[in-house]
Structure formats: structure tokens, C-alpha cells
Scaffold this motif. Structure first.
Motif, PDB file in Angstrom:
ATOM      1  N   GLU A   1      -3.913 -63.846  -4.855  1.00 38.30           N
ATOM      2  CA  GLU A   1      -3.705 -62.512  -4.294  1.00 38.30           C
ATOM      3  C   GLU A   1      -3.931 -62.448  -2.783  1.00 38.30           C
ATOM      4  O   GLU A   1      -3.606 -61.439  -2.150  1.00 38.30           O
ATOM      5  CB  GLU A   1      -4.601 -61.472  -4.995  1.00 38.30           C
ATOM      6  CG  GLU A   1      -6.036 -61.413  -4.528  1.00 38.30           C
ATOM      7  CD  GLU A   1      -6.931 -62.435  -5.182  1.00 38.30           C
ATOM      8  OE1 GLU A   1      -8.159 -62.301  -5.109  1.00 38.30           O
ATOM      9  OE2 GLU A   1      -6.389 -63.380  -5.780  1.00 38.30           O
ATOM     10  N   ILE A   2      -4.485 -63.506  -2.190  1.00 38.37           N
ATOM     11  CA  ILE A   2      -4.803 -63.490  -0.769  1.00 38.37           C
ATOM     12  C   ILE A   2      -3.744 -64.268   0.008  1.00 38.37           C
ATOM     13  O   ILE A   2      -3.399 -65.395  -0.354  1.00 38.37           O
ATOM     14  CB  ILE A   2      -6.194 -64.105  -0.513  1.00 38.37           C
ATOM     15  CG1 ILE A   2      -7.245 -63.343  -1.305  1.00 38.37           C
ATOM     16  CG2 ILE A   2      -6.523 -64.075   0.973  1.00 38.37           C
ATOM     17  CD1 ILE A   2      -7.285 -61.853  -1.036  1.00 38.37           C
ATOM     18  N   THR A   3      -3.237 -63.672   1.087  1.00 35.94           N
ATOM     19  CA  THR A   3      -2.206 -64.321   1.911  1.00 35.94           C
ATOM     20  C   THR A   3      -2.614 -64.211   3.374  1.00 35.94           C
ATOM     21  O   THR A   3      -2.172 -63.302   4.090  1.00 35.94           O
ATOM     22  CB  THR A   3      -0.832 -63.668   1.665  1.00 35.94           C
ATOM     23  OG1 THR A   3      -0.916 -62.258   1.877  1.00 35.94           O
ATOM     24  CG2 THR A   3      -0.361 -63.930   0.242  1.00 35.94           C
ATOM     25  N   LEU A   4      -3.465 -65.136   3.812  1.00 34.13           N
ATOM     26  CA  LEU A   4      -4.002 -65.131   5.164  1.00 34.13           C
ATOM     27  C   LEU A   4      -3.701 -66.460   5.855  1.00 34.13           C
ATOM     28  O   LEU A   4      -3.548 -67.494   5.199  1.00 34.13           O
ATOM     29  CB  LEU A   4      -5.516 -64.911   5.133  1.00 34.13           C
ATOM     30  CG  LEU A   4      -6.007 -63.614   4.487  1.00 34.13           C
ATOM     31  CD1 LEU A   4      -7.521 -63.587   4.415  1.00 34.13           C
ATOM     32  CD2 LEU A   4      -5.486 -62.396   5.249  1.00 34.13           C
ATOM     33  N   ASN A   5      -3.661 -66.412   7.179  1.00 37.32           N
ATOM     34  CA  ASN A   5      -3.378 -67.610   7.965  1.00 37.32           C
ATOM     35  C   ASN A   5      -4.519 -68.608   7.884  1.00 37.32           C
ATOM     36  O   ASN A   5      -5.694 -68.233   7.830  1.00 37.32           O
ATOM     37  CB  ASN A   5      -3.174 -67.230   9.443  1.00 37.32           C
ATOM     38  CG  ASN A   5      -2.022 -66.280   9.667  1.00 37.32           C
ATOM     39  OD1 ASN A   5      -1.170 -66.121   8.793  1.00 37.32           O
ATOM     40  ND2 ASN A   5      -1.993 -65.631  10.811  1.00 37.32           N
ATOM     41  N   THR A   6      -4.181 -69.883   7.888  1.00 41.45           N
ATOM     42  CA  THR A   6      -5.173 -70.960   7.985  1.00 41.45           C
ATOM     43  C   THR A   6      -4.710 -71.986   9.004  1.00 41.45           C
ATOM     44  O   THR A   6      -3.523 -72.107   9.303  1.00 41.45           O
ATOM     45  CB  THR A   6      -5.380 -71.668   6.633  1.00 41.45           C
ATOM     46  OG1 THR A   6      -4.118 -72.178   6.167  1.00 41.45           O
ATOM     47  CG2 THR A   6      -5.965 -70.727   5.596  1.00 41.45           C
ATOM     48  N   SER A   7      -5.665 -72.738   9.545  1.00 46.11           N
ATOM     49  CA  SER A   7      -5.366 -73.814  10.497  1.00 46.11           C
ATOM     50  C   SER A   7      -6.566 -74.733  10.537  1.00 46.11           C
ATOM     51  O   SER A   7      -7.563 -74.516   9.835  1.00 46.11           O
ATOM     52  CB  SER A   7      -5.087 -73.239  11.888  1.00 46.11           C
ATOM     53  OG  SER A   7      -6.266 -72.655  12.434  1.00 46.11           O
ATOM     54  N   ALA A   8      -6.493 -75.745  11.376  1.00 44.25           N
ATOM     55  CA  ALA A   8      -7.620 -76.665  11.513  1.00 44.25           C
ATOM     56  C   ALA A   8      -8.857 -75.946  12.039  1.00 44.25           C
ATOM     57  O   ALA A   8      -9.992 -76.345  11.752  1.00 44.25           O
ATOM     58  CB  ALA A   8      -7.236 -77.813  12.438  1.00 44.25           C
ATOM     59  N   ASP A   9      -8.663 -74.874  12.792  1.00 38.97           N
ATOM     60  CA  ASP A   9      -9.772 -74.160  13.414  1.00 38.97           C
ATOM     61  C   ASP A   9     -10.234 -72.946  12.626  1.00 38.97           C
ATOM     62  O   ASP A   9     -11.295 -72.396  12.912  1.00 38.97           O
ATOM     63  CB  ASP A   9      -9.375 -73.700  14.829  1.00 38.97           C
ATOM     64  CG  ASP A   9      -8.973 -74.865  15.724  1.00 38.97           C
ATOM     65  OD1 ASP A   9      -9.610 -75.927  15.610  1.00 38.97           O
ATOM     66  OD2 ASP A   9      -8.013 -74.705  16.502  1.00 38.97           O
ATOM     67  N   GLU A  10      -9.438 -72.519  11.674  1.00 36.97           N
ATOM     68  CA  GLU A  10      -9.761 -71.296  10.960  1.00 36.97           C
ATOM     69  C   GLU A  10      -9.683 -71.481   9.454  1.00 36.97           C
ATOM     70  O   GLU A  10      -8.665 -71.940   8.933  1.00 36.97           O
ATOM     71  CB  GLU A  10      -8.811 -70.154  11.368  1.00 36.97           C
ATOM     72  CG  GLU A  10      -9.032 -69.647  12.777  1.00 36.97           C
ATOM     73  CD  GLU A  10      -8.262 -68.371  13.050  1.00 36.97           C
ATOM     74  OE1 GLU A  10      -7.446 -67.978  12.193  1.00 36.97           O
ATOM     75  OE2 GLU A  10      -8.481 -67.758  14.104  1.00 36.97           O
ATOM     76  N   ILE A  11     -10.775 -71.134   8.790  1.00 37.42           N
ATOM     77  CA  ILE A  11     -10.796 -70.998   7.337  1.00 37.42           C
ATOM     78  C   ILE A  11     -10.693 -69.507   7.046  1.00 37.42           C
ATOM     79  O   ILE A  11     -11.544 -68.728   7.473  1.00 37.42           O
ATOM     80  CB  ILE A  11     -12.081 -71.585   6.736  1.00 37.42           C
ATOM     81  CG1 ILE A  11     -12.084 -73.112   6.886  1.00 37.42           C
ATOM     82  CG2 ILE A  11     -12.231 -71.192   5.278  1.00 37.42           C
ATOM     83  CD1 ILE A  11     -13.351 -73.778   6.385  1.00 37.42           C
ATOM     84  N   ALA A  12      -9.635 -69.118   6.375  1.00 37.56           N
ATOM     85  CA  ALA A  12      -9.427 -67.692   6.093  1.00 37.56           C
ATOM     86  C   ALA A  12     -10.442 -67.222   5.050  1.00 37.56           C
ATOM     87  O   ALA A  12     -10.779 -67.947   4.109  1.00 37.56           O
ATOM     88  CB  ALA A  12      -8.006 -67.448   5.603  1.00 37.56           C
ATOM     89  N   VAL A  13     -10.920 -66.017   5.249  1.00 37.43           N
ATOM     90  CA  VAL A  13     -11.928 -65.430   4.365  1.00 37.43           C
ATOM     91  C   VAL A  13     -11.438 -64.060   3.930  1.00 37.43           C
ATOM     92  O   VAL A  13     -10.897 -63.307   4.731  1.00 37.43           O
ATOM     93  CB  VAL A  13     -13.279 -65.271   5.100  1.00 37.43           C
ATOM     94  CG1 VAL A  13     -14.355 -64.778   4.143  1.00 37.43           C
ATOM     95  CG2 VAL A  13     -13.689 -66.573   5.772  1.00 37.43           C
ATOM     96  N   CYS A  14     -11.637 -63.744   2.656  1.00 36.08           N
ATOM     97  CA  CYS A  14     -11.306 -62.385   2.242  1.00 36.08           C
ATOM     98  C   CYS A  14     -12.450 -61.773   1.464  1.00 36.08           C
ATOM     99  O   CYS A  14     -13.170 -62.454   0.731  1.00 36.08           O
ATOM    100  CB  CYS A  14     -10.019 -62.314   1.422  1.00 36.08           C
ATOM    101  SG  CYS A  14      -9.268 -60.664   1.535  1.00 36.08           S
ATOM    102  N   ASN A  15     -12.578 -60.480   1.635  1.00 36.63           N
ATOM    103  CA  ASN A  15     -13.692 -59.711   1.105  1.00 36.63           C
ATOM    104  C   ASN A  15     -13.116 -58.653   0.173  1.00 36.63           C
ATOM    105  O   ASN A  15     -12.336 -57.798   0.602  1.00 36.63           O
ATOM    106  CB  ASN A  15     -14.447 -59.066   2.262  1.00 36.63           C
ATOM    107  CG  ASN A  15     -14.612 -60.047   3.420  1.00 36.63           C
ATOM    108  OD1 ASN A  15     -15.370 -60.995   3.330  1.00 36.63           O
ATOM    109  ND2 ASN A  15     -13.862 -59.839   4.496  1.00 36.63           N
ATOM    110  N   LEU A  16     -13.490 -58.722  -1.102  1.00 33.06           N
ATOM    111  CA  LEU A  16     -12.772 -57.971  -2.126  1.00 33.06           C
ATOM    112  C   LEU A  16     -13.618 -56.901  -2.814  1.00 33.06           C
ATOM    113  O   LEU A  16     -14.841 -56.999  -2.894  1.00 33.06           O
ATOM    114  CB  LEU A  16     -12.240 -58.930  -3.194  1.00 33.06           C
ATOM    115  CG  LEU A  16     -11.278 -60.020  -2.725  1.00 33.06           C
ATOM    116  CD1 LEU A  16     -10.903 -60.921  -3.882  1.00 33.06           C
ATOM    117  CD2 LEU A  16     -10.042 -59.412  -2.095  1.00 33.06           C
ATOM    118  N   GLY A  17     -12.932 -55.915  -3.304  1.00 37.61           N
ATOM    119  CA  GLY A  17     -13.512 -54.880  -4.143  1.00 37.61           C
ATOM    120  C   GLY A  17     -12.368 -54.143  -4.818  1.00 37.61           C
ATOM    121  O   GLY A  17     -11.228 -54.198  -4.362  1.00 37.61           O
ATOM    122  N   SER A  18     -12.659 -53.429  -5.907  1.00 40.97           N
ATOM    123  CA  SER A  18     -11.581 -52.821  -6.691  1.00 40.97           C
ATOM    124  C   SER A  18     -11.889 -51.388  -7.079  1.00 40.97           C
ATOM    125  O   SER A  18     -12.985 -51.070  -7.528  1.00 40.97           O
ATOM    126  CB  SER A  18     -11.315 -53.651  -7.950  1.00 40.97           C
ATOM    127  OG  SER A  18     -10.847 -54.936  -7.605  1.00 40.97           O
TER     128      SER A  18
END
Length: 921
Positions: free
Chosen positions: A570-587
Motif C-alpha cells: 500500500e506504500i508508494t514512496l521514493n527510495t535511493s541509496a541515501d533515503e529509506i522511505a518510511v511510512c506512518n499508518l493509522g486507520s
């Protein structure tokens, strides 16, 4: 019913009760006395407002209105000359006070009832069992007192119908033995009540309340609280005692001691404990409540307040915000994700749900990524790894002048790491590996979950997903060839999508034809697609996810590329060598926002506005195990507000999942949620500032999720995209607010599986259809009988709920379709997941997707899959612009066998309660 609009008293209501008889607790009958109700209600008001208020016009009026409501309710339920139990009358008084919004008076009345029940138990004749004794914790042997068991059952059954307390006690006694530990007597009552849930859903509530009593005793002993006092009275004291003990045991952040604990304790709502079903409370008891030496230190409302306090730490007025956050969580209108519930307010506040990484084509990068996986998984994070950059089998290694073994051997290490690092022992570690469909190792990647072949090249414990470009679907439809490459030769394909990808891919194909690229392989696109679907059916993996919609509709395409989704797609975020994408969820609990047969928009607005603020707070409070995650999260501030209880909402609306009306409701509900969520983020930007990388985003360019569909359409060929783009709301105010303030969060919405938090709240998971109407659910807390309470309610209304119906549901594995006496309208409404045409799931998902800036965890169900059906279904998902799909669930060949009296058909690919699904929620 509000206090300003009480029920109108009927002129005949008093007459209806003149010949009414009341059954006292000792079984004797007495005449109904109206004055006793008025006296009891008056005492409750005076207990709150003081004796000086006696005789005031307000109290007299309130007492009169409440009394009339009780008379009206009793008269409506019983004919003249009927009989009613004294407890039923008191239940109606309690309900009338709540409906009149006299919350404090209602609480006083509840305390009054509890105290008098305990007083009766203390002064009642001792009912000693003639044979059985119990062993106290001191070692003393004493008689088993039946009066206490009966009192516990009586209190647990308050306000519920269809509960046979006497037989419950009798059946529990058959499981006891002489000299049993005193604390095990209550456990026997719990187990006995639990066994009756399949016959009457209200026994789930009874079981939960008995468990709550067990928890109260355990908590009181752990925190040195009065054991003899009712739970409602000790709650404020329990919060302070828990905070002190939690800090002393180094479980809690010391900052929690700075709160006004007396104010927060007074804000607790003990009556909300009564919302729990057994599965929900048992899940909290087993896995969420903080404990010391195996004793639970938290009660349910203390738990929710602890989570709220942790989320409000950096607010300007943390006490007020903690109370606001607590009210939302404890109401079950919204629930934070599992990592937030686990860790909020603790010394390791890892509150984020999932992490996305890209693995570099270098041995140091590869093992660095595996190390990051371990650190992130330790604190309950779900992982999505993009492995596309790693060179393929047979590719040249310049440093050693050798040949690469490809991606697969490293994935074996990833698999074993996920098993070894099991999220602190709370649940299994979980990771999903993504590979783009042009990678030369793709065919071996497809076979990772097979049960045959070289075990050294198999990964049975991790998940896998295909990252499919649109061009492959186009080639498949045209029956053309597809070329597989090693990323070491075509490294820029990893960062391209849409027309740019198409042009560059065709350029590399030309180079291969010219002999300028040596390591490649051609295969018919249709053959590769067929193999993808075949292994998906056989093993449940890899899932099908679509690269181009994820990128072309990404608000952050100006700052990078979406290279994969997460563990639950469900998560569609950018990633690269310098960035680990993080998502914070609630419903959001959608079922809680249905009132009078329609969506309660005002309540949804309040819920979403507060929820987005809570999610934004997670970013600043969160503990980051690796710096790339911290940098990314603070720079872009993505959150993922989702929903759960969609199926339950349909039940309340009387809509079958397989209907155009359900699809329309999915559209309407998601537009409202999207409207409020985006507006809330823009409002927060006005208060706290826009996120750092806002400039150049789709938001900044005035392109909202609904507008971004045109970007995808422009990159597709004519006829390859068919999406409903209708809108019902006026989005102009939201657009103007964004133009004025920007956005606080780069991404705002994502629909996660909610596998565990929906159990806590007691609603259907996420956007899932009902799995079965009666089945046994297994998870890390044990096995639980689950019966569909909405179905039971409707069958009772038709006079069809009886033991024969229970046995029929068992025999037909929870399905109502073959039970002749059930009306057709109920058969349609209660069709289960494998009885639906999966295309309805896709159509509803497509309506939601147009409003989402991220994606949704979409499981697809097919009772009798075939290659033709699967091909049509996944092509439909692509045509409707879906970004991702999740599990394909199908029934095994043995699903029709009646092996056990209550058993769900076993999915061939995975269980419906796959622990992997819980890593996000």
C-alpha cells in the motif's frame, strides 16, 4: 438521542405498566413501582451535582424525561401484565441516561449498581460448593464460593440478551477440580463463555468482560491497587501508578511523568471497556499491554492514554492533546498502527509502520541493506526491499574478474534474517523483495516460494513481488517478445518510467540486436506473463504491482522514483541509496461512521482531522534505527491514513459487496476521507510549515490525486486506461488552502491490511469482504471462534437464528448460500469472499484509488481460478489504474471436505490471518 430531543412520553405508558410485575433477584414477584425509578435517577443526579441541587427545575425535568424514557422502553418491550427483571429495568435507566448525554450521571449510576452488587455478594448467604475447594495464593485451602462466580457472570451479562448465566456457571463447574488455584476459577468461566460465542455473539462480550475482571485483579496486584473496588473507581489511580511503575522498570519514557496525571486520569472513560469483544481484548492482553514479570501493568483505557500521551509529547498543550487523542483512540473511531500501539510513550518509540529500501549493486551495499533490515525489523517495522539494481546471474564482476551468482543467493540471506529477527518476540519479522520484470533473474525470482528445486535457492518465509512496467502489459497484449537484461548493463532503466522508460528500453533492445550488449535473453511477453500468474496461483507469490501508475501519479516524482512498494503493497514512496522511505499508518473505522443509514460526514471530519495530526506527530517522536530513514522521514513527512470496517459499513447500509451501490459507496466514502485528510495536512502546514521538499511536487503544482489520473492517461495508449473520474465535492476550498499554506505531508493516504487492529476494534479488516460467516481464526493469541454478528442480528429479525442454523453454518463452512430458508436478499448481503466475483473487488478498489496519493492492500479471492480468469482479472486491475495488488487467495481442493464442525476452508496460498500481513498494522 440528545438531551435536547428526548423521547416524547406516551400518555398510555404508565397504564401499560400498572399490571407489570417485577422479578426480584431472589426470584420473587412484586408489583411495578414507578416511584422507585424516579428515586434512583434522582440519587444519581444528586451524587454528581450535590444535595444542594435537590428540587432544582433542571434536575426535576431531567429525572422526569429519563423516567418517561424508561417507562416507554419497558412498555414497548412488554405487553400489559408482563414480567420484567429488576436488572432489565436498571439497564434501561442506564441506557436512558446515556442517550440523554448525562455521561457523569450515568457513570455515577453504574458505580452505584456495581457497589450494591458487591454489597449483596458480601452479605448474601455463603454458597459454598459441597465438594470443591480452592487453593489461595497464600497456600490456604478454602471453600469454592458459588456466589462470587454468579456475581461475576451477572455483571458480565449486564445489558445483554440471550445470556444464560446459571448454565454458564454450571458448565464452568464441570471443568473445575478439588484444590484448583483460586485464580483459575475465573479462567474456567472465561473458557466456558468463549465456547458459546458461535451460538450467540453476545457471549463474545461476556467473555471479554470476564477477561477484563481477570485483568483488573492482575493489574491491581501488580500496581498495589485496591482489589475490592470496582474498575471505574480505580482507573484514575491506575494511570498514575502505571506511569510511576513503568518509569521505574525502565519501560516508559520519563517525560510521561511531566503530564498532569490527575487531569488525565479524570478524563479516562471506563465505560468504553464495554466495547470490546473477546478477540479484541485478548489480543491486547496477550500482545500489547506492557508487563513486568508477566503481570500486565496496563488496563485498556490506561493503554489508550499511554499511546495518546506518547503522541502528544511535543504539542504546545500536551495534556489537552493527549486527552483529545485518547478520546479518539478509545472511541474506536480510529486506531493507530501496531508499532505505534506497541511503542508509543516507551523508551524506544519506534512508531512507524513500514520501511522501503533500495539495495545497491555492491557487496557492501547488499550486506548493509541486510543489516538495515535487521535493525528496522527489531523494532516492529515491516520491510519492502527493491533488489532490481543487483546484477544478474552470469554478469561480469570487475573486481574479481568473475561472474555474479545473481540476486537469489542474497535473498536467501534476507529470508533467514527475517526469521531470526522476530520483532522483539512480539510477532514474526516480515519482508518483501521486489524485482522489476525486465531483470534477467526474473524467472528464477518467480520460483523462490516453490516447494521443489534447490533449497539453497528458495525463500519460504519471505514475500516477493513483481514490479511490472506498463510496457510488459502492452507487449503481452500484442503477443510480442520481451527482453531480459542485467541491470549492470542497463542501470538507468531502474529510474525511468512512462514514455521515458519505453524509449530507453527499446534503445537497449536495439543495442542487444547489434551485439553491443551480450548478456540478455528474449522471451515471449505472453509466456512470461502466464508464468507470473501460474506461480502466483501455485505459491501466492510474487504479487503483481505496477511500476508506472505508482510513479506517474506520485506527488513526489520531482524528487526521485518509486522503486517498489512495501511489505503489504500500500506504500508508494521514493527510495535511493541515501533515503529509506518510511511510512506512518493509522486507520479510520468506517463502520463507526455510519449513522441512520448513511455516512456521518461530520463525525468523519472530526476523526480524520485529529488522526492526521496524530500521524504527523509520529514523524517527530519516532525512534529511527538507521539515519537514512530519519533523513527521509523528516524531509518528506509522509503518512498513510487508511480505513477498515468497509464490509461492516456495507452491512449497516444493507448493501451486498457485489453491487453497483457498494462501488458507489466506496467512491463516496473515499472522496470524503481524502477531502478531509488533504485539508487537514494543508491546515497543519499553516500551523507548522510545509514539508521540506514541497516545492515542485504535484501538490505545489496544483495537481491533486484525482488530477494525476490524466498524467497516467497521457502515458498509456488509447483504450488502455478506463477510470471513473467523477467527483461530488467542491474541491476549490482545498486547492486554495494548499496554494496558501502548502502541505505538511508529502503523502497522506494509504489503505493497509489492518490485520490486527481491526481485531482490537472488532470490525472487518481493511477493505476486505467477509471471509466466512462462522469460522475459527488462529493468530499468535490462540484460536477464536468468529461469528458474523450482523448476520446473526438479521437472522434473529427474521426469526431464523437457532441451533439448527448454527449447525447449518458449520456444515456449510460459514456460507449461507445453500441454506434454503435464508431469504435471497440476505444471501446476497452475506456472500463471502470466495462467493464474490473478484471483479467487484477491483471495481471498488479503482474508485478508491482515484482519491489516494498512495495505494491499497488489495487481496483478490477466487474459489476456482483458471488461467483465463486470472489473466482477465489482473488485466482489469491494470486497466482500472490500480497501483498494486496483494495476495491472490484461492481455495484448495480439500476445501469442500467437512473435516471439522467449525472450520474455514483453507486457502491454498496462505491463511487469511497470515502474520506477515500484520507487519504494517
Amino acid at each position: 438521542m440528545s438531551a435536547s430531543a428526548p423521547a416524547e412520553p406516551r400518555s398510555t405508558s404508565h397504564a401499560d405498566t400498572q399490571s407489570l410485575q417485577v422479578i426480584k433477584r431472589n426470584g420473587t414477584l412484586v408489583g411495578f413501582d414507578l416511584s422507585k425509578i424516579s428515586v434512583a435517577v434522582t440519587k444519581a443526579f444528586l451524587a454528581v451535582e450535590g444535595d444542594k441541587a435537590a428540587g432544582s427545575a433542571r434536575i426535576n425535568d431531567a429525572v422526569h424525561r429519563v423516567t418517561e424514557q424508561v417507562i416507554h422502553a419497558i412498555g414497548r418491550r412488554l405487553k400489559a401484565g408482563g414480567k420484567v427483571h429488576i436488572e432489565d429495568i436498571q439497564d434501561q435507566v442506564e441506557l436512558a441516561l446515556m442517550r440523554a448525554e448525562e455521561q457523569k450521571v450515568a457513570r455515577a449510576y453504574v458505580l452505584y449498581r456495581e457497589e450494591h452488587a458487591r454489597e449483596r455478594a458480601r452479605h448474601a448467604p455463603v454458597e459454598a460448593h459441597p465438594h470443591l475447594t480452592v487453593k489461595k495464593t497464600s497456600g490456604e485451602i478454602a471453600a469454592l464460593y458459588l456466589g462470587l462466580m454468579k456475581l461475576q457472570v451477572e455483571q458480565a451479562a449486564t445489558g445483554l440478551e440471550g445470556i444464560d448465566g446459571d448454565s454458564l456457571v454450571d458448565d464452568a463447574l464441570t471443568n473445575l477440580y478439588d484444590g484448583i488455584a483460586e485464580e483459575d476459577v475465573l479462567s474456567a468461566l472465561i473458557m466456558t463463555a468463549r465456547s458459546r460465542i458461535e451460538q450467540e455473539p453476545d457471549y463474545s462480550v461476556v467473555t471479554a468482560r470476564l477477561l477484563l475482571e481477570q485483568l483488573r485483579l492482575e493489574n491491581a496486584a501488580a500496581l498495589n491497587l485496591p482489589i475490592s473496588r470496582p474498575l471505574a473507581e480505580i482507573y484514575p489511580q491506575a494511570l498514575s501508578a502505571f506511569i510511576e511503575a513503568g518509569i521505574r522498570y525502565e519501560l516508559l519514557d520519563e517525560a510521561l511523568a511531566a503530564y498532569d496525571l490527575e487531569r488525565l486520569g479524570a478524563a479516562l472513560k471506563p465505560e468504553r471497556d464495554l466495547q470490546f469483544g473477546f478477540l479484541g481484548l485478548q489480543t491486547l492482553y496477550d500482545r500489547y499491554f506492557l508487563h513486568w514479570n508477566k503481570a500486565r501493568l496496563e488496563l485498556p483505557q490506561v493503554f489508550f492514554m499511554r499511546v495518546a500521551m506518547g503522541l502528544a509529547l511535543r504539542e504546545d498543550d500536551p495534556n489537552a492533546c493527549a486527552i483529545e487523542f485518547y478520546k479518539l483512540l478509545s472511541s474506536f473511531d480510529y486506531m493507530a498502527s501496531t508499532p505505534t500501539l506497541f511503542n508509543s510513550g516507551t523508551r524506544h518509540s519506534q512508531l512507524s509502520s513500514c520501511y522501503l529500501t533500495t539495495v545497491g549493486d555492491d557487496l557492501e551495499d547488499i550486506y548493509g541493506a541486510i543489516r538495515d533490515n535487521a535493525l528496522l525489523s527489531k523494532w516492529a517495522g515491516g520491510l519492502g526491499n527493491d533488489w532490481t539494481p543487483v546484477r544478474a546471474l552470469g554478469a561480469h564482476i570487475k573486481g574479481t574478474n568473475g561472474q555474479s551468482q545473481g540476486v537469489v543467493p542474497f535473498l536467501k540471506v534476507v529470508n533467514d534474517t527475517a526469521v531470526a529477527v522476530n520483532q522483539g518476540g512480539k510477532r514474526k519479522g516480515a519482508v518483501c523483495a521486489y524485482l522489476e520484470s525486465w531483470h534477467l533473474d526474473i524467472e528464477e525470482f518467480l520460483e523462490l516460494r516453490k516447494n521443489t528445486g534447490d533449497e539453497r535457492r528458495r525463500t519460504h518465509d519471505m514475500n516477493t513481488a513483481n514490479w511490472v512496467p506498463d510496457l510488459l502489459i502492452e507487449r503481452m497484449r500484442e503477443d510480442r517478445d520481451w527482453t531480459l537484461f542485467s541491470p549492470s548493463d542497463v542501470s538507468d532503466l531502474h529510474d525511468l518510467y512512462g514514455n521515458a522508460f519505453r524509449e530507453r528500453y527499446e534503445y537497449y533492445e536495439a543495442l542487444a540486436e547489434q551485439g553491443k550488449i551480450n548478456l540478455f535473453r528474449k522471451t515471449p511477453a505472453k509466456q512470461l506473463w502466464r508464468k507470473m500468474l501460474t506461480v502466483l496461483f501455485e505459491t501466492g507469490h510474487p504479487w503483481i504491482t505496477f511500476k508506472d501508475p505508482c510513479n506517474l501519479r506520485s506527488p513526489q516524482q520531482h524528487r526521485g522514483v518509486v522503486h517498489s512498494s512495501n511489505l503489504c503493497t500500500e506504500i508508494t514512496l521514493n527510495t535511493s541509496a541515501d533515503e529509506i522511505a518510511v511510512c506512518n499508518l493509522g486507520s479510520v473505522n468506517l463502520a463507526a461512521h455510519i449513522a441512520n443509514g448513511e455516512l456521518d460526514v461530520q463525525r468523519l471530519e472530526r476523526t480524520v482531522t485529529t488522526a492526521v495530526r496524530m500521524l504527523d506527530n509520529v514523524i517527530d517522536i519516532n525512534y529511527y534505527a538507521v539515519p537514512q530513514a530519519r533523513n527521509s522521514n523528516l524531509r518528506h513527512r509522509p503518512v498513510g491514513l487508511g480505513l477498515m470496517g468497509f464490509q461492516d459499513a456495507l452491512y449497516q447500509l444493507g448493501l451486498p459487496y457485489s453491487s453497483p451501490e457498494a462501488v458507489e459507496f466506496a467512491d463516496v466514502a473515499m472522496e470524503q476521507l481524502s477531502y478531509f485528510a488533504i485539508r487537514a495536512s494543508a491546515t497543519l502546514a499553516g500551523e507548522r510549515g510545509a514539508y521540506d521538499s514541497y516545492d515542485g511536487s504535484l501538490w505545489q503544482r496544483g495537481i491533486l490525486p484525482i488530477d494525476s489520473i490524466s498524467l497516467l492517461k497521457n502515458a498509456r495508449r488509447e483504450g488502455d486506461l478506463s477510470i471513473n473520474t467523477n467527483a461530488r465535492l467542491d474541491w476549490t476550498p482545498v486547492r486554495e488552502l494548499i496554494a496558501q499554506h502548502g502541505m505538511r505531508n508529502s503523502n497522506v493516504m494509504a489503505i493497509a491490511p489492518t490485520a490486527t487492529i481491526s481485531n482490537i476494534v472488532g470490525v472487518s479488516q481493511s477493505i476486505e469482504p467477509a471471509y466466512q460467516n462462522l469460522f475459527v481464526k488462529s493468530n499468535l493469541s490462540g484460536e477464536f471462534t468468529v461469528v458474523n454478528p450482523s448476520l446473526v442480528r438479521d437472522l434473529k429479525a427474521e426469526g431464523l437464528w437457532d441451533n439448527v442454523m448454527v449447525n447449518d453454518l458449520k456444515y456449510f463452512d460459514g456460507s449461507v448460500q445453500q441454506i434454503d430458508r435464508i431469504p435471497a436478499v440476505l444471501k446476497a448481503r452475506y456472500a463471502t469472499a470466495f462467493e464474490l466475483d473478484a471483479r467487484w473487488l477491483v471495481e471498488a478498489a479503482a474508485r478508491r484509488q482515484k482519491w489516494l496519493d498512495q495505494a491499497q492492500s488489495l487481496n483478490l479471492y477466487m474459489a476456482e481460478p483458471s488461467g483465463k480468469k486470472l489473466d482477465a482479472l489482473y488485466q482489469l486491475a491494470w486497466e482500472r489504474g490500480l497501483k498494486t495488488t496483494y495476495y491472490l487467495r484461492s481455495l484448495g481442493a480439500t476445501g469442500a471436505e467437512k473435516i471439522a464442525p467449525v472450520s474455514a476452508p483453507q486457502p491454498q496460498v496462505c491463511s487469511i490471518d497470515n502474520p506477515d500481513c500484520e507487519a504494517c498494522q
